[in-house]
Design a protein around this motif. Structure first.
Motif, PDB file in Angstrom:
ATOM      1  N   MET A   1     -14.885  33.930  16.459  1.00  0.00           N
ATOM      2  CA  MET A   1     -15.177  33.551  17.387  1.00  0.00           C
ATOM      3  C   MET A   1     -15.394  31.732  17.235  1.00  0.00           C
ATOM      4  O   MET A   1     -16.238  31.449  16.440  1.00  0.00           O
ATOM      5  CB  MET A   1     -16.690  34.084  18.592  1.00  0.00           C
ATOM      6  N   ARG A   2     -14.299  31.415  18.022  1.00  0.00           N
ATOM      7  CA  ARG A   2     -13.815  30.007  18.351  1.00  0.00           C
ATOM      8  C   ARG A   2     -14.786  29.069  18.746  1.00  0.00           C
ATOM      9  O   ARG A   2     -14.999  29.733  20.239  1.00  0.00           O
ATOM     10  CB  ARG A   2     -12.405  29.508  17.991  1.00  0.00           C
ATOM     11  N   PRO A   3     -15.231  28.401  18.603  1.00  0.00           N
ATOM     12  CA  PRO A   3     -15.850  27.438  19.629  1.00  0.00           C
ATOM     13  C   PRO A   3     -15.512  27.424  20.891  1.00  0.00           C
ATOM     14  O   PRO A   3     -14.146  26.640  21.451  1.00  0.00           O
ATOM     15  CB  PRO A   3     -15.871  26.000  19.308  1.00  0.00           C
TER      16      PRO A   3
ATOM     17  N   TYR B   1     -24.022  32.048  11.852  1.00  0.00           N
ATOM     18  CA  TYR B   1     -23.394  33.064  11.852  1.00  0.00           C
ATOM     19  C   TYR B   1     -21.707  33.097  12.193  1.00  0.00           C
ATOM     20  O   TYR B   1     -20.512  32.632  11.674  1.00  0.00           O
ATOM     21  CB  TYR B   1     -24.125  34.457  12.418  1.00  0.00           C
ATOM     22  N   GLU B   2     -21.995  32.327  12.896  1.00  0.00           N
ATOM     23  CA  GLU B   2     -20.982  32.013  13.946  1.00  0.00           C
ATOM     24  C   GLU B   2     -19.561  31.081  13.543  1.00  0.00           C
ATOM     25  O   GLU B   2     -18.497  30.800  13.366  1.00  0.00           O
ATOM     26  CB  GLU B   2     -21.397  31.236  15.863  1.00  0.00           C
ATOM     27  N   ALA B   3     -20.395  29.784  12.529  1.00  0.00           N
ATOM     28  CA  ALA B   3     -19.564  28.888  12.021  1.00  0.00           C
ATOM     29  C   ALA B   3     -18.834  29.754  10.670  1.00  0.00           C
ATOM     30  O   ALA B   3     -17.437  29.289  10.411  1.00  0.00           O
ATOM     31  CB  ALA B   3     -19.769  27.610  11.305  1.00  0.00           C
ATOM     32  N   ALA B   4     -19.469  30.530  10.039  1.00  0.00           N
ATOM     33  CA  ALA B   4     -18.585  31.366   8.669  1.00  0.00           C
ATOM     34  C   ALA B   4     -18.211  31.979   9.714  1.00  0.00           C
ATOM     35  O   ALA B   4     -16.909  32.007   8.779  1.00  0.00           O
ATOM     36  CB  ALA B   4     -20.167  32.744   8.046  1.00  0.00           C
ATOM     37  N   ARG B   5     -17.793  32.924  10.561  1.00  0.00           N
ATOM     38  CA  ARG B   5     -16.924  33.566  10.874  1.00  0.00           C
ATOM     39  C   ARG B   5     -15.992  33.111  11.310  1.00  0.00           C
ATOM     40  O   ARG B   5     -14.780  33.315  10.955  1.00  0.00           O
ATOM     41  CB  ARG B   5     -17.565  34.450  12.125  1.00  0.00           C
ATOM     42  N   GLU B   6     -15.618  32.139  12.349  1.00  0.00           N
ATOM     43  CA  GLU B   6     -14.952  31.241  12.708  1.00  0.00           C
ATOM     44  C   GLU B   6     -14.016  30.746  11.355  1.00  0.00           C
ATOM     45  O   GLU B   6     -12.746  30.811  11.274  1.00  0.00           O
ATOM     46  CB  GLU B   6     -15.222  29.768  13.234  1.00  0.00           C
ATOM     47  N   ALA B   7     -15.065  30.484  10.499  1.00  0.00           N
ATOM     48  CA  ALA B   7     -13.970  30.049   9.187  1.00  0.00           C
ATOM     49  C   ALA B   7     -13.861  31.210   8.618  1.00  0.00           C
ATOM     50  O   ALA B   7     -12.098  30.778   8.110  1.00  0.00           O
ATOM     51  CB  ALA B   7     -15.097  28.893   8.701  1.00  0.00           C
TER      52      ALA B   7
END
Lengths: 338, 762
Positions: A1-3, B120-126
């Motif tokens: 998911m992206r910001p 987790y979110e940053a790792a997944r986005e990257a």
């Protein structure tokens, strides 16, 4: 998911404004930078999968006060777009006067999802094509226009046999939309210049050469309500699927009839699980109308419904299955006690 | 007593509620990824989009720009790890394909990069922004794909040493009055346990703690130590609860050492929670199989000739196979048996154990063929089994330690109402539903492995049992606590059990249905050591020998020891000893275990014995399964409203948890027959339905009626606990029972799983 940014829309104008503002003129709705959030049961999944990458989410749940009416009258029915699937399915008058609607909703998804999902979101849910939902496959004309279609010669058991193009064979996955398209529902759309109504059958677009464009809605437009004229107590929704609950249709039929003294005065037939869009089988209806009903007629109607169907490697069975489902749904509708 | 807590019969323990029930239903049970970590970084995997070829390069610019990204690890900068051999070759690994070692891709979904970030979110986005360029070559996907190679399993697989045979099959088949030749096929399946394949690694100086759902904490500990090149004593694996395993967590996967290596380099705890779809390719699966069965019988139904050929798909480097002919060649009395198992190598990840690995595919074939033979003979399929029932297996002539197969058939047939079946296919219906009744035998080898345990008894009766066993949802805590209660005479609520920690005394892999037999035998033995000490303290010297005998510290069966038990006054014994605590540690091994058993046990190597490989006998648990299927005349939808199974598994430690295990097995068996299959895109050897929306498993509405019957059975020849193990018993026969019922409903024989509505022609 992206910001992404998140905004709660407290009235329709705010929602429309927020959704329009972020949209570039040529965006396909599915690619629009701002996306409305209702039940979230499709959008959030697709964002996690990186299939949809909106930068702004406009939460329209605060509009529920005005947009979730379940309003059956003597002349017809109005359903707010933010009514929950479970509430509509459980409504006694819907069950009595529009069994096809109640059952299409009851047989969809799971109890938990039906409690979250809204009618408007439900008709807008996107295909379950595995190749579409997995971004590691490059070839998806719906996701990456012009990239090809991995499903065409891939694992395509769940895919469409009607309404497909050589660009896309993804199935429209929902159930409720078949009931709407069968009953000649109108859809009310709220946009920058107020509300407009159009036939529900004009909402979804077959893939053709632009499978990324799935509906005629434009960015900034929201479905606010559905309406149906008349009552359809002699109606059924029959759904064939791999398991008993919580599963998409392999084939389904929404059938509504007006039968008097054995003669079919009016007939509505829509097909699910087999087509790229909610599929109205008008040729089949024409075969049925004005005729005395018997099993032979049911078979001819079913054949007409699938006259243009085209199967591929794994989904050809849907043609024979679809015909049996239509014939059976007709038998059920004719013999039901009302 | 209720349906969930059946009345214990002879040789059954009490149906006490689960030891961990309250913790689980209130969400307080801590699984590996629930463990709190101090300032962790989060890892997200990038997996390959091709099944064969090379990585030409990465474009990481976009990914690195994501706020919070700490590191992106690829084969170009990955921690160097030592190789681990396959578990069956003296190593620990479930695959020898080690990702991040080079630019080579050996299968779909191989780990090719690990993104580490502050969230987790940053790792997944990257991870989503990592761009990879490949040179892909055409992979071989499965059976019949160009480029596969096929060879006999014997000679290449350490797991499969012999194709069982006896007599002269060719001659006997040739002259048999009634013959059947039929081919069967089973699909790829994935375990899909609820708990994802998470791993957290925390270094404290040179010591590593791994939080990971594992069915073998000693194996994982030793395996990761080997890969990191460090002393195994410096590695600890912790998982007090495991959210299902079904074999997927039995051997080490490559992810763990990779995460440990990155955590070391970054000097920070790292938490990895892969997605559901990644779980399809970073662990193992049940391979697709093909079978040909030939049966020759006399007119009166006696089997004269049986040949079973099986083929299984494995990866290019690893000769994994399950080789279920070891069971099917021995199940029925038949003087002439031949068999052959082959392995087909394709560009896939290495398959592995999945609940009842050999028996599920191989008994599907044999038990379908038996039903086909019964039809040919115009004989009741239950009677065909009775005619060919045996007390000795035909290959080596060894006696079954106990065998309640026909008793199970009779009990289940009665409960099911088999007598109401009209034998003719297509003869039963209810409105728009065609009805079919079918049955099949089920069996699973009785297996044991060396295990240690430590037990501490306090003066007030409080008892602590320590054993590095595994609670994979089966009720392991509960039956171990019951064992201590029974042996020490202390109340259940005073017993505390500690498991799922490799710092505890070693226990075997929770696989092969050996856990209860092994861990309970070890705990019994150690409890008896305590009893012996206490007895010695209060008995006059002259009685010591007698006392020793009565507490049964040898391998005397539980029931016998219990019979001669005399009450023990704990208070008096503690006074005599002058201590506050009595603690004992002991190591138990089953009869016939190899000489290096205890050494192997401590170094995380499996030494399972039992089944057909015992010296003077053969030990199996048996059951019989009956199903009703209903097939809609119009939609051809297949539903299974009733599943009835009767099972005999030696001593039942706890009828409540045992019933739950068996019920789950029956449901899974139905699922395997009608729903579960991993779809492979043959063009690119990739899994397509790698999620729980498209890989179907049953919902409640699919299983309205499941009845489990447990027979009283006593077997004094297998292990001190008298336990056969039943975790993998119930899902074996169901595949065939359902296909047999479909034949009864429709007259149509389906030999390929899963059966779907498009396969039905009515």
């Amino acid at each position: 998911m992206r910001p992404f940014s998140y905004q709660r829309a407290t009235d329709p104008a705010v929602a429309v404004q927020a959704l329009s503002a972020a949209a570039a003129a040529n965006d396909a709705l599915t690619k629009a930078a701002a996306q409305p959030l209702a039940g979230g049961t499709t959008l959030i999944d697709l964002m996690k999968l990186d299939v949809m990458r909106p930068t702004a989410i406009v939460d329209i749940n605060p509009l529920a006060d005005g947009w979730s009416a379940i309003d059956p009258g003597n002349d017809g029915l109005r359903l707010g777009a933010l009514a929950k699937m479970s509430d509509v399915a459980a409504h006694e008058e819907i069950q009595r006067h529009y069994p096809v609607i109640a059952n299409s909703l009851k047989l969809a998804a799971s109890a938990q999802l039906r409690n979250m999902a809204t009618l408007g979101g439900n008709v807008m849910q996107r295909t379950r094509c595995s190749y579409f939902r997995d971004v590691s496959y490059e070839n998806c004309n719906k996701r990456n226009p012009g990239s090809g279609c991995a499903a065409m010669d891939g694992v395509n058991r769940m895919h469409a046999v009607l309404g497909a193009s050589d660009q896309c064979i993804a199935t429209y996955p929902g159930d409720f939309a078949q009931a709407l398209v069968a009953l000649d529902a109108m859809v009310e759309i709220t946009g920058r210049s107020g509300t407009r109504n159009m036939p529900f059958s004009e909402l979804h677009k077959a893939p053709g050469n632009t499978p990324d464009i799935e509906t005629t809605l434009r960015p900034g437009e929201l479905i606010s309500a559905f309406s149906i004229s008349g009552r359809w107590p002699r109606s059924v929704y029959l759904k064939a699927r791999d398991r008993q609950s919580y599963e998409f249709a392999l084939s389904s039929a929404a059938v509504a009839l007006d039968v008097r003294e054995g003669t079919v005065r009016d007939a509505r037939i829509a097909l699910g699980g087999v087509a790229t869009v909610p599929w109205r089988a008008r040729e089949a209806e024409a075969v049925l109308k004005g005729q005395k009903f018997d099993d032979g007629l049911a078979q001819r109607v079913a054949d007409a419904a699938f006259a243009d169907a085209r199967g591929r490697r794994h989904n050809s069975f849907k043609i024979a299955l679809g015909k049996r489902v239509v014939a059976r749904a007709l038998q059920q509708a004719v013999t039901m006690e009302i | 007593m209720t349906a969930a807590a059946p009345e214990p019969k002879v040789n059954m323990g009490q149906p006490v509620p689960r030891y961990d029930a309250a913790a689980k239903v209130t969400g307080r049970a801590t699984y590996a990824s629930d463990m709190p970590l101090d300032n962790p970084a989060f890892a997200f995997l990038v997996t390959s989009a091709i099944a064969k070829g090379r990585i030409d390069g990465f474009d990481l610019d976009d990914a690195k720009r994501v706020r919070g990204v700490i590191d992106i690890v690829t084969h170009e900068n990955a921690p160097k790890l030592k190789e681990s051999k396959l578990f069956s070759n003296g190593g620990y690994a479930g695959t020898t394909i080690q990702p991040l070692k080079s630019a080579d891709i050996a299968h779909d979904g191989q780990i090719i990069a690990v993104v580490v970030a502050e969230s987790y979110e940053a790792a997944r986005e990257a991870a989503n922004r990592v761009k990879v360029s490949y040179t892909a070559t055409a992979p071989s996907a499965t059976f019949d794909s160009p480029g596969t190679t096929t060879a006999a399993a014997k000679g290449q697989s350490a797991q499969f040493k012999e194709d069982p045979e006896v007599g002269d099959f060719a001659k006997a088949f040739d002259t048999a009055e009634v013959k059947l030749t039929a081919s069967y096929e089973t699909p790829t399946q994935h375990h899909n346990p609820m708990e994802l394949f998470s791993t957290s690694c925390v270094w404290m100086g040179d010591n590593l703690v791994i939080y990971e759902g594992s069915q073998f904490v000693y194996g994982l500990k030793n395996g990761v130590a080997e890969q990191l090149g460090i002393d195994a004593d410096k590695v600890r694996v912790v998982n007090p609860y495991v959210g299902g395993g079904f074999g997927s967590r039995g051997s080490m996967t490559p992810r763990t050492a990779i995460i440990a290596g990155i955590a070391k380099r970054l000097n920070r705890p790292i938490k990895l929670v892969p997605t559901r779809d990644q779980g399809f390719t970073i662990t193992t699966h049940r391979a697709e199989t093909r079978h040909e069965i030939k049966l020759g019988a006399s007119r009166d139904g006696k089997l004269l000739a049986l040949r079973h050929e099986g083929a299984e798909v494995s990866s290019r480097p690893d000769a994994y196979c399950v080789g279920g002919t070891k069971t099917t060649a021995r199940l029925y009395a038949c003087p002439n048996v031949a068999s052959l198992v082959s392995i087909v190598r394709a560009d896939r990840n290495t398959p592995g154990f999945m609940r009842s690995p050999p028996e599920v595919p191989y008994l599907f074939a044999l038990e379908s063929a038996m039903d086909e033979l019964a039809v040919k003979l115009n004989m009741d399929p239950v009677e065909l089994r009775r005619i060919n029932d045996t007390t000795n297996e035909p290959i080596g002539g060894k006696p079954y330690s106990s065998r309640s197969l026909m008793a199970c058939f009779d009990e289940a047939a009665k409960a099911f109402g088999w007598a109401q079946r009209s034998p003719q296919p297509k003869s039963m219906s209810d409105g728009e539903w065609l009805i079919g009744y079918g049955c099949a035998a089920t069996c699973y080898p009785t297996q044991m492995a060396p295990s240690a345990a430590r037990v501490r008894l306090q003066r007030d009766g409080r008892t602590r049992v320590e054993i590095a066993g595994h609670e994979i949802g089966t009720g392991a805590y509960t039956v171990i606590a019951q064992t201590a209660t029974e042996r020490l005479g202390v109340p259940l609520e005073k017993v505390a059990v500690f498991m799922g920690d490799s710092d505890l005394p070693p226990a075997p892999v929770a696989g092969g249905s050996n856990s209860t037999a092994s861990t309970c035998s070890a705990v019994m033995m150690v409890c008896d050591q305590i009893r012996q000490r206490l007895f010695k303290a209060v008995m006059p010297d002259s009685l010591t020998d007698k006392a020793k005998e009565t507490v049964g510290i040898s391998q005397a069966p539980a029931t016998q020891a219990a019979k001669s038990d005399r009450p023990l006054d704990i208070e008096k014994a503690f006074n005599a000893l002058g201590v506050g605590v009595v603690e004992e540690y002991g190591e138990w091994k089953p009869e016939g275990a190899p000489l290096d058993s205890f050494k192997a046990m401590h170094s995380g190597q499996v030494r399972i014995v039992g089944g057909h490989a015992m010296k003077d006998q053969i030990a199996y648990a048996f059951g019989a399964e009956f199903v009703e299927v209903r097939i809609n005349r119009f939609t051809h939808e297949i539903r299974c409203p009733r599943l009835v199974g009767a099972f005999a598994g030696g001593r039942i430690m706890n009828p409540r948890t045992a019933r739950s295990q068996l019920m789950g097995g029956l449901i899974w068996g139905m699922s395997s027959a009608l729903l579960e299959a991993t779809e492979i895109d043959e063009r690119n050897a990739r899994y397509v339905n790698d999620n729980l929306a498209d890989y179907l498993v049953p919902v409640n509405a699919d299983v309205p009626g499941v009845e489990v019957i447990m027979l009283s059975e006593q077997d004094d020849h297998i292990n001190p606990a008298g336990v056969k193990g039943l975790g993998e018993l119930a899902n074996v026969g169901t595949n065939a029972a359902i296909c047999n019922a479909i034949h009864h409903a429709t007259g149509q024989r389906i030999r390929k799983l899963p059966v779907r509505l498009e396969n039905i022609e009515v």
